[in-house]
Enzyme design. Structure first.
Site, PDB file in Angstrom:
ATOM      1  N   CYS A  10       0.759  -1.194   0.029  1.00 58.82           N
ATOM      2  CA  CYS A  10       0.101   0.133  -0.167  1.00 58.82           C
ATOM      3  C   CYS A  10       0.879   1.180  -0.003  1.00 58.82           C
ATOM      4  O   CYS A  10       2.104   1.085  -0.616  1.00 58.82           O
ATOM      5  CB  CYS A  10      -0.834  -0.074   1.208  1.00 58.82           C
ATOM      6  SG  CYS A  10      -0.090   0.284   2.707  1.00 58.82           S
ATOM      7  N   ARG A  11       0.521   2.299   0.528  1.00 63.40           N
ATOM      8  CA  ARG A  11       1.361   3.693   0.415  1.00 63.40           C
ATOM      9  C   ARG A  11       2.551   3.597   1.346  1.00 63.40           C
ATOM     10  O   ARG A  11       3.451   3.762   1.377  1.00 63.40           O
ATOM     11  CB  ARG A  11       0.651   4.835   0.745  1.00 63.40           C
ATOM     12  CG  ARG A  11       1.135   6.098   0.557  1.00 63.40           C
ATOM     13  CD  ARG A  11       0.377   7.422   0.456  1.00 63.40           C
ATOM     14  NE  ARG A  11      -0.461   7.249   1.899  1.00 63.40           N
ATOM     15  CZ  ARG A  11      -0.216   7.655   2.867  1.00 63.40           C
ATOM     16  NH1 ARG A  11       1.029   8.325   3.278  1.00 63.40           N
ATOM     17  NH2 ARG A  11      -1.111   7.883   3.940  1.00 63.40           N
TER      18      ARG A  11
END
Length: 107
Positions: free
Chosen positions: A59-60
């Site tokens: 994810c980020r």
């Protein structure tokens, strides 16, 4: 404490299967070339799209991917969480592509 394996973004093998669980706008801005995009909220409904074998979840920053990886592991999948997410991926100089035609970046 989770027993999902962790790997630094810099150490993800070039041929690894990568599942990106970020939202559409994040994906569009920049992602790993060849990654599979399934937003976190859609993973349970889209299990049939996951490849067999080890899956690197990103994810980020690593929080959402950790939760998805834990859930997938509980459901029998072979998963690895990518430490630091796409931010660490970009910091490590790993290649990014975008869907916008603009220079890719991590959103």
């Amino acid at each position: 404490m989770s027993d999902v394996p962790q790997v630094p973004a810099a150490d993800v093998p070039a041929d690894a299967a990568v599942l990106d669980v970020r939202e559409d706008d994040e994906w569009d801005a920049g992602h790993a070339d060849g990654a599979l995009h399934i937003p976190m909220s859609q993973v349970p409904q889209r299990l049939g799209e996951l490849p067999e074998g080890e899956l690197h979840v990103v994810c980020r920053a690593g929080g959402r991917s950790q939760r998805v990886a834990e859930w997938l592991q509980q459901n029998g999948y072979d998963v690895v969480n990518v430490e630091g997410g796409m931010g660490a991926w970009a910091d490590a100089g790993r290649p990014l592509v975008s869907e916008t035609g603009q220079e890719p970046f991590v959103r």
